[in-house]
Design a protein around this motif. Structure first.
Motif, PDB file in Angstrom:
ATOM      1  N   LEU A  38     -20.617  -1.854  -1.436  1.00 11.73           N
ATOM      2  CA  LEU A  38     -19.467  -2.741  -1.271  1.00 11.73           C
ATOM      3  C   LEU A  38     -19.702  -3.578  -0.029  1.00 11.73           C
ATOM      4  O   LEU A  38     -19.854  -3.040   1.071  1.00 11.73           O
ATOM      5  N   GLY A  39     -19.764  -4.893  -0.183  1.00 11.36           N
ATOM      6  CA  GLY A  39     -19.997  -5.750   0.973  1.00 11.36           C
ATOM      7  C   GLY A  39     -20.670  -7.052   0.603  1.00 11.36           C
ATOM      8  O   GLY A  39     -20.719  -7.438  -0.570  1.00 11.36           O
ATOM      9  N   VAL A  71     -21.868   2.861   0.023  1.00 13.55           N
ATOM     10  CA  VAL A  71     -22.528   2.169   1.133  1.00 13.55           C
ATOM     11  C   VAL A  71     -21.697   0.922   1.444  1.00 13.55           C
ATOM     12  O   VAL A  71     -21.490   0.077   0.573  1.00 13.55           O
ATOM     13  N   LEU A  72     -21.239   0.817   2.688  1.00 14.76           N
ATOM     14  CA  LEU A  72     -20.370  -0.282   3.090  1.00 14.76           C
ATOM     15  C   LEU A  72     -21.143  -1.266   3.953  1.00 14.76           C
ATOM     16  O   LEU A  72     -21.603  -0.931   5.042  1.00 14.76           O
ATOM     17  N   LEU A  80     -12.168  -5.889   5.302  1.00 14.98           N
ATOM     18  CA  LEU A  80     -12.269  -4.503   5.743  1.00 14.98           C
ATOM     19  C   LEU A  80     -10.891  -3.871   5.912  1.00 14.98           C
ATOM     20  O   LEU A  80     -10.654  -2.740   5.475  1.00 14.98           O
ATOM     21  N   ALA A  81      -9.979  -4.596   6.546  1.00 13.82           N
ATOM     22  CA  ALA A  81      -8.619  -4.073   6.738  1.00 13.82           C
ATOM     23  C   ALA A  81      -7.931  -3.836   5.402  1.00 13.82           C
ATOM     24  O   ALA A  81      -7.180  -2.871   5.236  1.00 13.82           O
ATOM     25  N   ALA A 109     -11.990  -3.901  13.210  1.00 13.77           N
ATOM     26  CA  ALA A 109     -11.028  -4.498  12.270  1.00 13.77           C
ATOM     27  C   ALA A 109     -10.011  -3.496  11.725  1.00 13.77           C
ATOM     28  O   ALA A 109      -9.289  -3.818  10.774  1.00 13.77           O
ATOM     29  N   ASP A 110      -9.956  -2.293  12.293  1.00 11.33           N
ATOM     30  CA  ASP A 110      -8.964  -1.290  11.901  1.00 11.33           C
ATOM     31  C   ASP A 110      -9.055  -0.962  10.411  1.00 11.33           C
ATOM     32  O   ASP A 110      -8.069  -1.008   9.685  1.00 11.33           O
TER      33      ASP A 110
END
Length: 265
Positions: A38-39, A71-72, A80-81, A109-110
């Motif tokens: 994911l990304g 896998v990020l 991301l948040a 980015a929390d």
């Protein structure tokens, strides 16, 4: 270290062979999981470089905690948040979120269900000692010894119960039945074009990521040198070697092969 064909007994070789056989007798077959990704495109290119065959996701909810390692890769702070809740749920069910190297803005980015603190540092070596943690199986100090100072974003602090390498290049934080694993080392950190002597360190970072993924249960293709040969099946030529053979004696290994019309044939 050869363990056969010796003219004399070698206790070290004998012990090594016995240890290997003993380990294989008690080794349990691994419960492999499928790598998913994911990304953004940078992470996709990295996984292709590492020969990691990962299924690409659009949302973390597409990953199955029981069968996948997530896998990020890189993403915007907003993305991301927005994935925070789904990533936490994935880990809570027993999944592993493996975070590739990120910028300070991305890490801040929390998007994790816990607080982490980051720090920009210049790193050239990370001491692992003799790790007993399965996450670090097959890794040692040499894998994180770099031949130059490398600017990296490290994890300065992780929650209680988590683990971080002394430099913060690697970290792991349990969550629910699963975990978040952070790897802030990657081949993009090494400016080989300007400092060619970092090439070995760059390759070492590739091995680091593959080893961590394998230790996390992600099923990866075998190393190239172990893969079955993939020669073309087409017949390029057929030589008829039937009939009488002729030979000619030469005086030394340096003598050129006589031409076909030479009477000595």
């Amino acid at each position: 270290l050869d363990v056969s064909g010796r003219t004399e007994a070698e206790p070290a070789a004998r012990r090594l062979l016995a240890n290997l056989v003993e380990y294989l007798e008690g080794a349990k077959p691994p419960a492999w999981k499928k790598p998913t990704y994911l990304g953004g495109p940078r992470g996709t290119d990295l996984l292709k470089l590492l020969r990691v065959e990962a299924r690409e996701l659009k949302e973390p909810t597409e990953a199955d905690a029981a069968n996948d390692v997530l896998v990020l890769g890189e993403a915007t702070a907003e993305q991301l948040a927005g994935w925070k809740g789904a990533l936490a749920a994935f880990a809570d069910k027993g999944g592993t979120v493996f975070s590739l190297a990120k910028t300070e803005a991305e890490l801040g980015a929390d998007w994790t269900p816990f607080a982490i603190k980051t720090k920009a540092e210049s790193v050239n070596a990370t001491e692992l000692g003799k790790p007993e943690d399965p996450l670090l199986a097959g890794l040692g100090n040499s894998d994180l010894y770099w031949k130059g100072q490398i600017n990296a974003v490290t994890l300065a602090e992780v929650p209680q119960g988590g683990w971080r390498a002394p430099t913060g290049i690697l970290a792991r934080v349990p969550h629910g039945k699963g975990q978040f694993v952070f790897c802030q080392a990657g081949p993009e950190l090494f400016d080989v074009a300007e400092r060619f002597w970092l090439e070995e360190s760059r390759r070492g970072s590739e091995r680091l990521i593959r080893t961590l993924l394998t230790n996390l249960g992600a099923q990866l293709p075998e190393p190239t040198f172990l893969a079955a040969p993939r020669a073309k099946e087409e017949v390029l030529a057929i030589l008829d070697l039937a009939g009488a053979w002729k030979g000619v004696a030469v005086k030394s290994a340096d003598e050129a092969c006589p031409p076909a019309a030479d009477v000595r044939w």
